[in-house]
Design a protein around this motif. Structure first.
Motif, short mmCIF file in Angstrom:
data_model
loop_
_atom_site.label_atom_id
_atom_site.label_comp_id
_atom_site.label_asym_id
_atom_site.label_seq_id
_atom_site.Cartn_x
_atom_site.Cartn_y
_atom_site.Cartn_z
N GLY A 143 6.76 -59.72 56.19
CA GLY A 143 6.93 -60.70 57.25
C GLY A 143 6.49 -60.27 58.64
N PHE A 144 5.89 -59.11 58.76
CA PHE A 144 5.41 -58.65 60.06
C PHE A 144 4.26 -59.54 60.54
CE2 PHE A 144 7.67 -54.92 58.74
CZ PHE A 144 8.10 -54.33 59.90
N VAL A 145 4.15 -59.69 61.84
CA VAL A 145 3.11 -60.51 62.46
C VAL A 145 2.29 -59.62 63.39
CG1 VAL A 145 2.66 -62.48 63.98
CG2 VAL A 145 4.55 -62.58 62.33
N TYR A 146 0.96 -59.71 63.24
CA TYR A 146 0.06 -58.92 64.09
C TYR A 146 0.32 -59.20 65.56
CZ TYR A 146 -4.12 -57.52 66.59
OH TYR A 146 -4.97 -56.97 67.51
N CYS A 147 0.35 -58.14 66.38
CA CYS A 147 0.58 -58.27 67.82
C CYS A 147 -0.59 -57.78 68.66
CB CYS A 147 1.84 -57.51 68.23
SG CYS A 147 3.34 -58.25 67.59
N TYR A 148 -1.08 -56.57 68.38
CA TYR A 148 -2.16 -56.03 69.20
C TYR A 148 -2.81 -54.84 68.49
CZ TYR A 148 1.27 -52.44 70.63
OH TYR A 148 2.20 -51.44 70.64
N THR A 149 -3.95 -54.41 69.04
CA THR A 149 -4.71 -53.27 68.52
C THR A 149 -4.81 -52.22 69.61
OG1 THR A 149 -5.97 -54.63 66.98
CG2 THR A 149 -6.96 -52.54 67.63
N ARG A 150 -4.59 -50.97 69.21
CA ARG A 150 -4.75 -49.83 70.13
C ARG A 150 -6.00 -49.07 69.71
NH1 ARG A 150 0.42 -46.18 70.77
NH2 ARG A 150 -0.20 -45.54 68.69
N GLU A 151 -6.88 -48.83 70.67
CA GLU A 151 -8.10 -48.06 70.42
C GLU A 151 -7.89 -46.60 70.79
OE1 GLU A 151 -10.87 -49.43 69.14
OE2 GLU A 151 -10.24 -51.53 69.26
N HIS A 152 -8.63 -45.72 70.15
CA HIS A 152 -8.66 -44.29 70.48
C HIS A 152 -7.26 -43.66 70.44
CE1 HIS A 152 -12.73 -45.21 71.60
NE2 HIS A 152 -12.30 -46.07 72.52
N VAL A 153 -6.50 -44.00 69.41
CA VAL A 153 -5.17 -43.42 69.23
C VAL A 153 -5.35 -42.00 68.68
CG1 VAL A 153 -2.99 -43.60 67.98
CG2 VAL A 153 -4.14 -45.67 68.80
N PRO A 154 -4.83 -41.00 69.38
CA PRO A 154 -5.02 -39.64 68.90
C PRO A 154 -4.22 -39.36 67.62
CG PRO A 154 -3.84 -39.66 71.02
CD PRO A 154 -4.11 -41.07 70.64
N CYS A 155 -4.90 -38.83 66.64
CA CYS A 155 -4.26 -38.30 65.43
C CYS A 155 -4.42 -36.79 65.53
CB CYS A 155 -4.92 -38.84 64.17
SG CYS A 155 -4.66 -40.58 63.89
N SER A 156 -3.52 -36.17 66.28
CA SER A 156 -3.70 -34.76 66.63
C SER A 156 -3.70 -33.85 65.41
CB SER A 156 -2.63 -34.33 67.63
OG SER A 156 -1.35 -34.57 67.09
N MET A 157 -2.94 -34.21 64.38
CA MET A 157 -2.89 -33.36 63.19
C MET A 157 -4.22 -33.39 62.43
SD MET A 157 0.95 -33.80 61.67
CE MET A 157 0.98 -35.58 61.69
N LEU A 158 -5.03 -34.43 62.65
CA LEU A 158 -6.33 -34.54 62.00
C LEU A 158 -7.47 -34.29 62.97
CD1 LEU A 158 -5.69 -37.70 59.79
CD2 LEU A 158 -5.67 -35.30 59.07
N ASP A 159 -7.14 -34.04 64.25
CA ASP A 159 -8.12 -33.76 65.29
C ASP A 159 -9.15 -34.89 65.41
OD1 ASP A 159 -9.09 -32.23 67.39
OD2 ASP A 159 -10.58 -31.23 66.12
N CYS B 278 5.50 -51.99 63.29
CA CYS B 278 4.84 -51.22 62.24
C CYS B 278 3.35 -51.21 62.56
CB CYS B 278 5.11 -51.86 60.88
SG CYS B 278 4.81 -50.76 59.49
N GLY B 279 2.68 -50.12 62.25
CA GLY B 279 1.24 -50.03 62.51
C GLY B 279 0.49 -49.52 61.31
#
Length: 182
Positions: A144-160, A127-128
C-alpha cells in the motif's frame, strides 16, 4: 516475537550467522539493497552484532523452513536513513534468493506496519528502493505504499558508489483505510 500464518519474526541470534551468510553472500541480494555481499560466516556474525541487533529488526523465519532466510525492520525517527521525526519510521527488508516470489516479505512487512502504526504509534512509514530493484518496488506496492519522490546521487558508501533511490510512504490513515477502518 511476531507471527503470521507462515512466518515467525524474531530477533537475530548468533546461531543465525551460517544461515545469514548462506543468503547474504549472494551477489543478487545485498548490492540491490545497497550493501556488500557477506564474505564469511564471521562477517555475517559481525553484521548480526552491529546492524541486525538494532531495535525493531527481525529475522524472517518461515515456519516450514525453521531458520532465518531474510530480514525485516523498522528504523524509527533518527535511526532512519531519511532524517525522520520520532512519529515516523522507515521499513527495510531483504530475503534470500530461494525465497523470492513467495510473498514472504510482503507478509512480514504487513506485520511490521501493524506494529508500527498500532503499537509504536507511528503516523507515517517510509520505504525506498534503488533504481532497477523492481522486486522491492513491487513489495511496496503490495503493502500500500505510494510513491512520493526520487533522490539522485544517494551515496552507498559500503559499495563506494551513488545511486538513484525512489521513496514511497504509507500514512496511518491510509493504512487504516486499506483495512476497511475509518
Amino acid at each position: 516475537m511476531l507471527e503470521t500464518p507462515r512466518l515467525i519474526l524474531r530477533p537475530w541470534e548468533d546461531g543465525d550467522a551460517e544461515d545469514l551468510y548462506r543468503y547474504a553472500s549472494s551477489p543478487l541480494v545485498g548490492p540491490a539493497a545497497g550493501w556488500p555481499v557477506h564474505t564469511s560466516v564471521e562477517n555475517s556474525l559481525e553484521i548480526i552484532h552491529s546492524v541486525l541487533s538494532a531495535p525493531e529488526t527481525y529475522a524472517v523465519v518461515p515456519k516450514a523452513v525453521g531458520h532465518a532466510v531474510g530480514s525485516v525492520g523498522l528504523m524509527v525517527g533518527a535511526a532512519s536513513n531519511l532524517s525522520l521525526p520520532d512519529t515516523q519510521g522507515e521499513l527495510g527488508y531483504w530475503i534470500g534468493v530461494p525465497y523470492w516470489g513467495q510473498g514472504l516479505i510482503p507478509e512480514a512487512s504487513r506485520v511490521l506496519l501493524r506494529r508500527g502504526f498500532e503499537e509504536l504509534g507511528l503516523e507515517e512509514i517510509w520505504c525506498g528502493y534503488f533504481d532497477g530493484n523492481e522486486k522491492s518496488r513491487r513489495v511496496q506496492e503490495k503493502c500500500g505504499f505510494v510513491y512520493c519522490y526520487t533522490r539522485e546521487h544517494v551515496p552507498c558508501s559500503m559499495l563506494d558508489e551513488a545511486r538513484t533511490e525512489h521513496i514511497s510512504s504509507l500514512t496511518r490513515a491510509d493504512w487504516l483505510r486499506s483495512l476497511g477502518e475509518p
